[in-house]
Design an enzyme around this catalytic site. Structure first.
Site, PDB file in Angstrom:
ATOM      1  N   GLY A 100       0.823  -1.202   0.000  1.00  0.00           N
ATOM      2  CA  GLY A 100       0.000   0.000   0.000  1.00  0.00           C
ATOM      3  C   GLY A 100       0.849   1.240   0.000  1.00  0.00           C
ATOM      4  O   GLY A 100       2.057   1.196  -0.219  1.00  0.00           O
ATOM      5  N   ASP A 148     -12.545   4.573   8.117  1.00  0.00           N
ATOM      6  CA  ASP A 148     -12.387   4.042   6.760  1.00  0.00           C
ATOM      7  C   ASP A 148     -13.094   2.695   6.614  1.00  0.00           C
ATOM      8  O   ASP A 148     -12.502   1.717   6.166  1.00  0.00           O
ATOM      9  CB  ASP A 148     -10.903   3.916   6.418  1.00  0.00           C
ATOM     10  CG  ASP A 148     -10.652   3.885   4.904  1.00  0.00           C
ATOM     11  OD1 ASP A 148     -11.560   4.273   4.155  1.00  0.00           O
ATOM     12  OD2 ASP A 148      -9.557   3.460   4.495  1.00  0.00           O
TER      13      ASP A 148
END
Length: 529
Positions: free
Chosen positions: A103, A218
């Site tokens: 990521g 999130d």
């Protein structure tokens, strides 16, 4: 409110307002995004046009996490070879086996915990000049690990260790073997029973987070991992914040994934645990119907932010039979634009989720159903007889023949009882006879049917009582000649009902087959997440 498409003025205003968002490139690099002009990745020099930020090259939606904070800045990227070179290295008592993913902040590896002889997931900050102890990325890593560890819930990925090796920070966490729900969605919507199970488990985890004053920030399908046949786990607390620690530097912060942002987050307003509720609502909508709550005419970020703040949710029409109608009210509350219109707390949400949880209950036998029906029918017919008794006295009957108004009152008294019984069944969802024999009526999902189904079911099931009422009405208005036809129709209906119960494979009455209901034993199983 009408569904208004955003104008060019709306898009330009929103685009300028949310300029300089941070986007995670496919190479793992973070770069600043101008929604109007696009950007170029400083690491791999990949060029992005404005329309690419929410669409992949193949047209699929990119579930990228955006973050706009004062300490965010582009990260100097490292080569893939450096990430691969970590395989086989020893980090504290963890031996890295393979890389699982990558990521914007770093990479996740499968590693062997040699102290306990078990595999774990190791999240490693990418090397470079930005891994000093007080750097933003390191602070974010520590914040994620601490927030995730504080929650300590069965449906949250567990954190085992936080450390630093080779001058690079990392933490070890539970290794989940299953796919993410984002990956599951590629095969289509999830079965409704599974959606509710996911909702209850994630809501329970968020309830625990709220107890520690933590907002996840999130919630989305890619952050929910399948941890077994019947369990999921919430992960990635990288944007988690403690509400009590928010200060003025967080004002106007936009952090999260555009497709799942709450309206208050998209508007840069203060947030609380109800922001996670909204993101959960978007996630559950997508898991249920295989699409997002809003459709978009452009692929840009600006329209998504506008939709969360002002556009109505686009529920499917007609409503699918595979999903109970009660689910719509749950999603409507979760996706309310104003936080105060959502659930007051997770306990209230969990109570609603329990009410819509599909059940598999044993069907009732024909004898039990027949006895319950006889009890209810006798109660209705008995009440009709009691109300009509005064009018059956000879003196009263002679009086009635000369006064049509009194004949109408007689008819009204016999209609009132089945009408009241039908209203009572719609409100209570059961009958005295079924309650006596521990039975109840459910729909195809094992839930209490809607009133629009219970009303015609009650009329068909107690047709004899309605036959008596209609006969009195016809006599009162001088249409006695129609009474035999009504009696014949009701008699045929009763014979057909009995034929369905006695001779069909499922032994289901005609009214149950037409309205997709059934009578089951009233034995709700033990609850659990």
């Amino acid at each position: 409110m009408a569904n208004r498409e955003p104008t060019d003025v709306d898009r330009k205003s929103s685009a300028s307002r949310y300029a300089d968002l941070v986007y995670r490139c496919v190479c793992g690099e973070s770069l600043r995004v101008d929604p109007e002009c696009g950007a170029e990745c400083p690491a791999c020099h990949r060029c992005y046009q404005p329309e690419i930020f929410d669409r992949g090259e193949g047209g699929e939606t990119i579930l990228a996490t955006l973050c706009q904070r004062r300490d965010d800045r582009p990260i100097v990227a490292d080569d893939d070879e450096q990430d691969e070179s970590l395989v086989g290295q020893q980090w504290e008592h963890f031996r890295i086996v393979e890389r699982l993913g990558r990521g914007g902040m770093g990479a996740v590896y499968r590693a062997l915990d040699e102290s306990l002889q078990r595999y774990v997931a190791l999240k490693v900050i990418r090397g470079g000049s930005d891994t000093a102890q007080d750097s933003p990325r390191v602070r974010q890593l520590i914040q994620e690990a601490r927030a995730q560890a504080r929650v300590n819930h069965p449906h949250v990925v567990h954190i085992y260790f936080v450390g630093r090796a080779h001058d690079v920070p990392f933490f070890a966490m539970e290794l989940i073997g299953g796919p993410t729900l984002e990956q599951r969605l590629r095969q289509g919507p999830l079965p409704f029973a599974e959606v509710v199970r996911v909702a209850r488990q994630v809501a329970s985890a968020l309830q625990q987070s709220a107890r520690f004053d933590i907002v996840h920030g999130d919630i989305k399908p890619s952050n929910i991992l399948q941890a077994g046949d019947d369990a999921v786990k919430l992960s990635d607390f990288g944007l988690a914040r403690r509400l009590s620690e928010l200060d003025q530097t967080d004002a106007g912060t936009l952090a999260g994934t555009p497709n799942y942002l709450s309206p208050e987050t998209a508007a840069g307003k203060p947030i609380d645990f109800r922001s996670d509720m909204y993101s959960l609502g978007v996630t559950l909508f997508e898991l249920t119907f295989g699409k997002l709550p809003y459709s978009y005419s452009t692929p840009g970020v600006a329209e998504r932010l506008h939709a969360h703040q002002s556009r109505p949710v686009e529920f499917p029409e007609p409503w699918p039979d595979s999903v109970p109608e009660a689910w719509k009210s749950v999603l409507e509350r979760l996706l309310a634009k104003r936080p105060e219109d959502r659930y007051a707390d997770y306990a209230e949400l969990l109570a609603d989720l329990e009410r819509v949880r599909p059940l598999s209950l044993p069907p009732a036998g024909r004898i039990q159903r027949g006895l319950a029906w006889l009890v209810d029918l006798m109660l209705i017919l008995g009440a009709q007889a009691l109300l009509a008794m005064p009018f059956a006295i000879e003196m009263v009957r002679e009086f009635l023949t000369e006064h049509p108004v009194m004949r109408l009152l007689t008819a009204f008294s016999t209609v009132f009882v089945p009408f009241l019984a039908t209203s009572f069944v719609c409100w209570w969802g059961n009958t005295p006879g079924k309650k006596l024999f521990q039975l109840r009526v459910v729909d195809a999902h094992g839930l209490q049917p809607s009133r629009t189904r219970m009303a015609p079911r009650s009329v068909m099931q107690y047709a004899l009582a309605w036959d008596v009422a209609i006969s009195h009405v016809l006599n009162a208005v001088g249409l006695d000649a129609l009474t035999p036809a009504v009696n014949l129709a009701v008699g045929i209906l009763l014979l057909v009902e009995m034929g369905f119960v006695l001779f069909t494979r499922r032994r289901q009455a005609l009214h149950d087959k037409l309205l997709r209901t059934q009578v089951v034993l009233d034995a709700r199983p033990t609850t659990g997440t």
